[in-house]
Design an enzyme around this catalytic site. Structure first.
Site, PDB file in Angstrom:
ATOM      1  N   SER A 120      46.698 -71.423  65.782  1.00 55.84           N
ATOM      2  CA  SER A 120      46.766 -72.568  66.679  1.00 55.84           C
ATOM      3  C   SER A 120      47.959 -72.509  67.614  1.00 55.84           C
ATOM      4  O   SER A 120      48.093 -73.337  68.509  1.00 55.84           O
ATOM      5  CB  SER A 120      46.846 -73.864  65.859  1.00 55.84           C
ATOM      6  N   HIS A 141      40.896 -69.550  69.399  1.00 58.46           N
ATOM      7  CA  HIS A 141      41.422 -70.745  68.748  1.00 58.46           C
ATOM      8  C   HIS A 141      40.349 -71.828  68.682  1.00 58.46           C
ATOM      9  O   HIS A 141      40.080 -72.531  69.659  1.00 58.46           O
ATOM     10  CB  HIS A 141      42.655 -71.264  69.502  1.00 58.46           C
ATOM     11  N   GLU A 153      39.629 -72.000  72.574  1.00 56.00           N
ATOM     12  CA  GLU A 153      40.521 -71.381  73.552  1.00 56.00           C
ATOM     13  C   GLU A 153      40.556 -69.878  73.280  1.00 56.00           C
ATOM     14  O   GLU A 153      41.032 -69.441  72.232  1.00 56.00           O
ATOM     15  CB  GLU A 153      41.930 -71.964  73.435  1.00 56.00           C
ATOM     16  N   ASN A 192      47.131 -77.739  72.246  1.00 56.49           N
ATOM     17  CA  ASN A 192      48.181 -78.052  71.277  1.00 56.49           C
ATOM     18  C   ASN A 192      49.528 -78.324  71.926  1.00 56.49           C
ATOM     19  O   ASN A 192      50.338 -79.083  71.382  1.00 56.49           O
ATOM     20  CB  ASN A 192      48.298 -76.935  70.240  1.00 56.49           C
TER      21      ASN A 192
END
Length: 290
Positions: A120, A141, A153, A192
């Site tokens: 992540s 991700h 992602e 994130n």
């Protein structure tokens, strides 16, 4: 795309659901974890989720049965990966562990195999040189929980070939997931980095005594229309996950602002990791199985 066999390494909260996405997409899928107990829990969880999907008519009985026919679970890494066209790593968010796993896999898989890390926050350039094929390494991700969240992602580092990035995008398409290609690496990627900024500010406001964590969550839901507050989300994802992510970021940047907060450190050391332990910021009732 000539991917037929997919291996997912790590059967935790992310890995087992990624493996089911793969199996539902028609790939022959091996799910590997060193812990047999973790694999057993993963199987029970997937049976429960797929039965609910059938009941809700999201999939047919035949699709459910075919997915489980496509899925094989094992503790043996060689058995899981020796015929893989694509390996998706979903182990603990610690760089040294991921590098060790990639090095082990590099000695097992065929030369054409592509590696993807589901990290992540850790960019694949920090892992790729643990293999003899950095051009075949990228980030994929997935978001928690992968069977619900429609986004991946795909991150292309300078070492990553165009063919590798395109293969990852194509696999996401087969899994019925919306993939977004990032042409340049940055720790934490896009979602994130935005999320961490919110969580850091929420934590600072809480530790500063401006509002209780429950009220911060309430304001976030009611005023900003977020479906879930930052503290609720930390509990859902696992406080240990956020802790390891921040430790990794701090090791990369050296910025004190990237260090885990004292509240987070205290929670992790106390074993209060969120929903999975029954207590984090909130307390949760344990489900009793009949």
């Amino acid at each position: 795309m000539n991917v037929k066999n997919v291996t997912v390494v790590g059967a935790g909260s992310m890995g087992h659901q990624i493996a089911m996405l793969s199996a539902l997409a028609g790939f022959k899928t091996n799910l590997q974890d060193l812990q047999g107990e973790t694999l057993e829990k993963a199987k029970i969880s997937l049976v429960d989720i797929m039965d609910k999907w059938v009941a809700k008519e999201k999939i047919t009985h035949e699709q459910r049965d075919q997915a489980f026919e496509n899925l094989y679970i094992t503790t043996d890494l060689r058995e899981a990966a020796e015929e893989a066209d694509l390996v998706i790593e979903a182990v603990v968010e610690k760089l040294e562990v991921k590098r060790e796993v990639f090095a082990q896999l590099d000695a097992i898989v065929p030369r054409h195999t592509v590696f993807a890390t589901n990290s992540s926050t850790i960019v694949s350039s920090l892992i790729a040189d643990a293999t003899s094929r950095p051009e075949k390494v990228c980030n994929m991700h997935f978001f928690f929980p992968p069977l619900v969240m429609d986004c991946v992602e795909v991150v292309k580092g300078e070492h990553t070939s165009e063919e590798t990035a395109q293969l990852a995008m194509d696999v996401c398409d087969r899994m019925n997931r919306t993939a977004v290609l990032l042409q340049k690496e940055i720790s934490g990627f896009i979602a994130n980095r935005i999320l961490f900024a919110i969580q850091k500010e929420a934590m600072a406001l809480y530790e500063g005594g401006y509002a209780d964590f429950k009220d911060i969550d309430k304001i976030t839901r009611k005023a900003l229309r977020h479906p879930i507050g930052p503290f609720e989300l930390m509990d859902l994802s696992g406080l240990d996950v956020g802790y390891y992510v921040m430790k990794q970021q701090y090791s990369e940047t050296g910025d004190p602002n990237d260090k885990p907060s004292q509240t987070l450190i205290d929670k992790v050391e106390a074993g209060e990791l969120g929903r999975k332990t029954g207590k984090g910021f909130y307390e949760y009732e344990k489900k009793v199985k009949n």
